[in-house]
Design a protein around this motif. Sequence first.
Motif, PDB file in Angstrom:
ATOM      1  N   PRO A 189      -1.877  -8.204   4.305  1.00  0.00           N
ATOM      2  CA  PRO A 189      -0.658  -7.485   4.730  1.00  0.00           C
ATOM      3  C   PRO A 189       0.600  -7.849   3.943  1.00  0.00           C
ATOM      4  CG  PRO A 189      -1.308  -9.144   6.362  1.00  0.00           C
ATOM      5  CD  PRO A 189      -2.431  -9.049   5.370  1.00  0.00           C
ATOM      6  N   LEU A 195      -6.134  -5.480   5.996  1.00  0.00           N
ATOM      7  CA  LEU A 195      -5.758  -4.197   6.578  1.00  0.00           C
ATOM      8  C   LEU A 195      -6.260  -3.068   5.672  1.00  0.00           C
ATOM      9  CD1 LEU A 195      -4.183  -4.200   9.235  1.00  0.00           C
ATOM     10  CD2 LEU A 195      -3.672  -6.251   7.936  1.00  0.00           C
ATOM     11  N   TRP A 221       2.276  -4.257   4.091  1.00  0.00           N
ATOM     12  CA  TRP A 221       1.960  -3.768   5.438  1.00  0.00           C
ATOM     13  C   TRP A 221       3.063  -4.158   6.422  1.00  0.00           C
ATOM     14  CZ3 TRP A 221       0.755  -5.891  10.307  1.00  0.00           C
ATOM     15  CH2 TRP A 221       0.117  -5.032  11.207  1.00  0.00           C
ATOM     16  N   HIS A 222       3.631  -5.351   6.272  1.00  0.00           N
ATOM     17  CA  HIS A 222       4.691  -5.786   7.190  1.00  0.00           C
ATOM     18  C   HIS A 222       5.905  -4.864   7.101  1.00  0.00           C
ATOM     19  CE1 HIS A 222       2.525  -9.328   8.323  1.00  0.00           C
ATOM     20  NE2 HIS A 222       2.536  -9.840   7.102  1.00  0.00           N
ATOM     21  N   TRP A 246      -1.120   2.523   4.088  1.00  0.00           N
ATOM     22  CA  TRP A 246      -1.491   1.445   5.007  1.00  0.00           C
ATOM     23  C   TRP A 246      -1.842   2.037   6.367  1.00  0.00           C
ATOM     24  CZ3 TRP A 246      -2.387  -3.327   3.447  1.00  0.00           C
ATOM     25  CH2 TRP A 246      -1.669  -3.881   2.378  1.00  0.00           C
TER      26      TRP A 246
END
Length: 446
Positions: free
Chosen positions: A431, A407, A296-297, A378
């Motif tokens: 994430p 998430l 996710w990052h 995501w």
Amino acid sequence: MSTTIERAATGLAETLAATLRDVRDRTLRLIAPLDDAALREQVDPLLSPLVWDLGHIAGFEELWLTRNLDGPIEFVEMPGLYNPFEHPRRERGALALPGRAECVAHLADVRDRVLERLATVDLGPAAGPLLRDGYVYRMVAQHEAQHAETMLQAMQRRTAPPYAPADRREVPAARDHRLAQAGATGAMVAIPGGTYTLGTDDRTAAYDNERPRHTVTLAPFAIDITPVTNAQYLAFIADGGYVRDEWWSPAGRAWLADSRAEAPMYWTLVGHQWRTRMMDREAPIDGTHPVMHVCWHEAEAFARWAGKRLPTETEWEVAATWDPATGAARAFPWGAAAPTAELANIDQRAYGTAPVGAYPDSTSPLGVSGAIGDVWEWTASRFGPYPGYETFPYREYSEVFFNDEYLVLRGGSWATQPDVARTTFRNWDYPIRRQIFSGFRCAADA
Ligand SMILES: [Fe+2]
């Protein structure tokens, strides 16, 4: 009971038996190329040894389709070796796990008892919500299908030797030039603001976290027509995406420092060329495919670099399902028909992604393509209950995971089976995770 009702009940029982059989066929085909040692090996602390998944699948089926049908629900997960809460993933490699023969025999033994019972069980309107319309059978089939996807994550981790699929199907080429172009440039489509619906009231297959269907109001926004492609992602890397930290959140920077990532998982730089491996196939990065194996990052940093942001799960679902002509959400982007290999890259047999534009008939009325299959997408949303949420049938599927640390991902991947690949399905993860078959698309304020 009239003969018509009897016939309908028999038809449903047969359909459910066929669903269970199809999922089991996949599970057994996935493990066919692996020997006992490979099945017992834990390749990653994040993923179970494959025999653990098999034992857990059998235990879950036995619990829900035999024991829990006999009276009050005593357990929601089987006690002992295969209880996921008693034995976290990182510890499962040290458990005294049986070999393939014992596991497969146990699976078959449980299944025999389940089918015997299914032939006579009441699935009609008088049955409770667990059995009515066969809900609990679909829940168990989905559970096995979801484990099969996790098993594929473990298979993708194997390197010596890599996992060699027995039944790979070649994916179609990009057939739609406009979609291929959108994938190359990150072109977006405008979605008008307004009142929409989110979620479902379905009680035959949907999980509790997808219910109830409720009304949401959205401001106008724009969303990428296709998932972000490798070509777009390569431009981010070339622009110093992993070196310059201005696009990363504080948590993203911490992950970057800790992981020392320079590209998505499974990418390697050979000379000046990025290459990747999918199971036993190693090749240069194909720019026309959705980017996969990003956390996710990474998705969030890319979005900031592109001057965009991640969509909320509400925006994602509306863009994928809303039909302005009827003023209602469709079951799938293309309509009511269940997903097939012609409509989307699902069902595991591609063992990888397809180029964007390979499924032109899958575009939603609002103009979004590739929402179902290929890569989990995501979103910016944290995993939580919808308004009016009610736990059913057990807290340990959704409720205990409603948490700001998770998430939401949407849409399923190439490794998702058709029964799970639906527009209201909500997946969730931390994430920092990227062993999952994850990608994303971006959104922007109008
Ligand atoms: Fe499970």
